[in-house]
Design a protein around this motif. Structure first.
Motif, PDB file in Angstrom:
ATOM      1  N   GLN A  25       0.733  -1.352   0.024  1.00  0.00           N
ATOM      2  CA  GLN A  25      -0.093   0.037  -0.119  1.00  0.00           C
ATOM      3  C   GLN A  25       0.791   1.216  -0.128  1.00  0.00           C
ATOM      4  O   GLN A  25       2.093   1.289   0.438  1.00  0.00           O
ATOM      5  CB  GLN A  25      -0.840   0.028   1.279  1.00  0.00           C
ATOM      6  CG  GLN A  25      -1.793  -1.109   1.529  1.00  0.00           C
ATOM      7  CD  GLN A  25      -2.675  -1.010   2.963  1.00  0.00           C
ATOM      8  OE1 GLN A  25      -3.577  -0.028   2.897  1.00  0.00           O
ATOM      9  NE2 GLN A  25      -2.072  -1.429   3.985  1.00  0.00           N
ATOM     10  N   SER A  26       0.352   2.365  -0.604  1.00  0.00           N
ATOM     11  CA  SER A  26       1.219   3.498  -0.458  1.00  0.00           C
ATOM     12  C   SER A  26       0.969   4.067   0.735  1.00  0.00           C
ATOM     13  O   SER A  26       0.238   4.219   1.311  1.00  0.00           O
ATOM     14  CB  SER A  26       0.712   4.408  -1.656  1.00  0.00           C
ATOM     15  OG  SER A  26      -0.597   4.849  -1.448  1.00  0.00           O
ATOM     16  N   ASP A  29      -2.461   6.150   0.853  1.00  0.00           N
ATOM     17  CA  ASP A  29      -3.531   5.228   1.002  1.00  0.00           C
ATOM     18  C   ASP A  29      -3.633   4.939   2.442  1.00  0.00           C
ATOM     19  O   ASP A  29      -4.652   4.911   3.066  1.00  0.00           O
ATOM     20  CB  ASP A  29      -3.624   3.974   0.167  1.00  0.00           C
ATOM     21  CG  ASP A  29      -3.762   4.229  -1.210  1.00  0.00           C
ATOM     22  OD1 ASP A  29      -4.542   5.472  -1.615  1.00  0.00           O
ATOM     23  OD2 ASP A  29      -3.512   3.642  -2.101  1.00  0.00           O
ATOM     24  N   ASP A  33      -6.671   5.916   4.755  1.00  0.00           N
ATOM     25  CA  ASP A  33      -7.540   4.757   5.189  1.00  0.00           C
ATOM     26  C   ASP A  33      -7.745   4.819   6.895  1.00  0.00           C
ATOM     27  O   ASP A  33      -8.560   4.123   7.202  1.00  0.00           O
ATOM     28  CB  ASP A  33      -6.990   3.543   4.904  1.00  0.00           C
ATOM     29  CG  ASP A  33      -7.344   3.282   3.321  1.00  0.00           C
ATOM     30  OD1 ASP A  33      -7.992   3.628   2.815  1.00  0.00           O
ATOM     31  OD2 ASP A  33      -6.740   2.097   2.779  1.00  0.00           O
ATOM     32  N   CYS A  87       1.962   9.188  -2.520  1.00  0.00           N
ATOM     33  CA  CYS A  87       1.314   8.321  -3.097  1.00  0.00           C
ATOM     34  C   CYS A  87       2.194   7.486  -4.100  1.00  0.00           C
ATOM     35  O   CYS A  87       1.929   6.484  -4.713  1.00  0.00           O
ATOM     36  CB  CYS A  87       0.486   9.175  -4.162  1.00  0.00           C
ATOM     37  SG  CYS A  87       1.593  10.220  -5.522  1.00  0.00           S
ATOM     38  N   THR A  90       5.294   2.840  -1.834  1.00  0.00           N
ATOM     39  CA  THR A  90       4.650   1.871  -1.327  1.00  0.00           C
ATOM     40  C   THR A  90       5.388   0.669  -0.292  1.00  0.00           C
ATOM     41  O   THR A  90       6.752   0.807  -0.539  1.00  0.00           O
ATOM     42  CB  THR A  90       3.951   0.920  -2.206  1.00  0.00           C
ATOM     43  OG1 THR A  90       5.124   0.302  -3.047  1.00  0.00           O
ATOM     44  CG2 THR A  90       3.227   1.667  -3.369  1.00  0.00           C
TER      45      THR A  90
END
Ligand code: FES
Length: 117
Positions: A25-26, A29, A33, A87, A90
């Motif tokens: 996941q970045s 994110d 989240d 972004c 990751t």
């Protein structure tokens, strides 16, 4: 799985610790989240620098930086050697602990409202 401590440049905001964060996941994110505001005006396409943050520790757990990302980091407010675009980086497969610093997001609100800094 990773543990990520998130600190904030915004005065008075306490750090939070995210547990059991899955790889691939970045950082953008992951922040979104977990209810952590991080601007992303270009929609995560590496065409702005509003998702800029600092990776205080744990850079080795993140995907490598590209020359395009470096170009946009140079346009960010207060770029430092530990700068990344949220972004574009990751979490690599694995386990570890990171600490990141989120710049004060108020700067973007003030820009949108036309307030000169
Ligand atoms: S959201 Fe624009 S570069 Fe990350």
């Amino acid at each position: 799985m990773y543990q990520i401590k998130v600190k904030f440049e915004q005065v008075g905001r306490s750090p939070v610790v995210l547990h059991q964060v899955a790889a691939s996941q970045s950082l953008l994110d992951i922040c979104l989240d977990n209810g952590i505001e991080l601007q992303h005006k270009c929609g995560a396409s590496c065409a702005c620098s509003t998702c800029h943050l600092y990776v205080v520790t744990g850079m080795a757990f993140l995907s490598g930086i590209t020359s395009r990302e470096e170009d946009f980091i140079e346009r960010a407010e207060n770029p430092r050697p530990e700068s990344r675009l949220g972004c574009q980086c990751t979490l690599l497969p694995g386990t570890g602990e990171l600490e990141i610093m989120v710049p004060d997001q108020q700067q973007f609100v003030q820009e949108e409202e036309g307030i000169l800094l």
